[in-house]
Design a protein around this motif. Structure first.
Motif: not given
Length: 173
Positions: A104-105, A115-130
Motif C-alpha cells: 500500500a502507498a 500481511d494480506d488479510p485474505r491469506a491470513v483468513s484462509t491460512s495461506q502461506s508462502d514457502l521457500a524450501l531447500t
C-alpha cells in the motif's frame, strides 16, 4: 591385379558384403554412443556424469495449511516427484515460511507492506524450501532419476502428511 575380382572381393582379400556389414555396425555404435535418446542424454554423457550433492531451492506459493510450521520440518526425508513420476528421496535442509504481503502507498509516496488479510483468513502461506540429495551432474544440468531439474521445473514433494507442488528457484552443486 584388379580392384574387384570375380567373387566380389576387394584386392582378393575382403568381400564387399563384409565391408558393408562392418560399416553398418560402426554406424550403429556411433549412433548409440553419441546421439541423444528420449531422455536427451547420450550414453557418452551418462557415462561422463558425476554423482554430486545437489541443493534445489523450491518456491511454494499459497500453501493452504492451518499449521505449516509443524507440518514441514528441517531434516525430513521426502519423496521428490518430477513430471508426475517419483524420482527419489531428498532431505529438507531449510524451511522459510511467510504470509503473503500486500503493498500500500502512504501519503508521502513510500510503500508499506502488510500481511494480506485474505491469506491470513484462509491460512495461506508462502514457502521457500531447500532440498538436498545426490544427483547426476552432466554438462547439460542436474538429473534426478532420468529427469532434468532446472530453474522453473515443476516439483512435488511428498511427505507422510502432505503433497506440495512448487517450482525450482535455484539449483546448486
Amino acid at each position: 591385379m584388379a580392384i574387384l575380382d570375380r567373387q566380389g572381393r576387394l584386392f582378393g582379400k575382403l568381400s564387399i558384403l563384409d565391408i558393408g556389414a562392418i560399416a553398418t555396425i560402426l554406424i550403429v555404435l556411433i549412433g548409440l554412443l553419441l546421439v541423444p535418446g528420449n531422455s536427451g542424454n547420450s550414453i557418452a554423457q551418462m557415462l561422463s556424469a558425476e554423482n554430486k550433492t545437489v541443493q534445489v531451492d523450491m518456491n511454494v506459493r499459497g500453501l493452504s495449511a492451518t499449521d505449516p510450521r509443524n507440518l514441514i520440518k528441517v531434516g525430513d526425508k521426502v519423496n521428490i516427484i518430477i513430471r508426475n513420476q517419483p524420482r527419489g528421496e531428498v532431505t529438507i535442509k531449510k524451511v522459510d515460511i511467510s504470509t503473503p504481503k500486500v503493498v500500500a502507498a502512504k501519503a508521502d509516496g513510500t510503500a508499506v507492506f502488510f500481511d494480506d488479510p485474505r491469506a491470513v483468513s484462509t491460512s495461506q502461506s508462502d514457502l521457500a524450501l531447500t532440498l538436498e540429495a545426490t544427483a547426476r551432474v552432466t554438462n547439460d544440468g542436474v538429473v534426478f532419476g532420468n529427469e532434468k531439474v532446472k530453474v522453473g521445473t515443476s516439483i512435488d514433494i511428498e511427505g507422510s502428511k502432505y503433497l506440495i507442488r512448487g517450482s525450482a528457484m535455484a539449483v546448486r552443486y
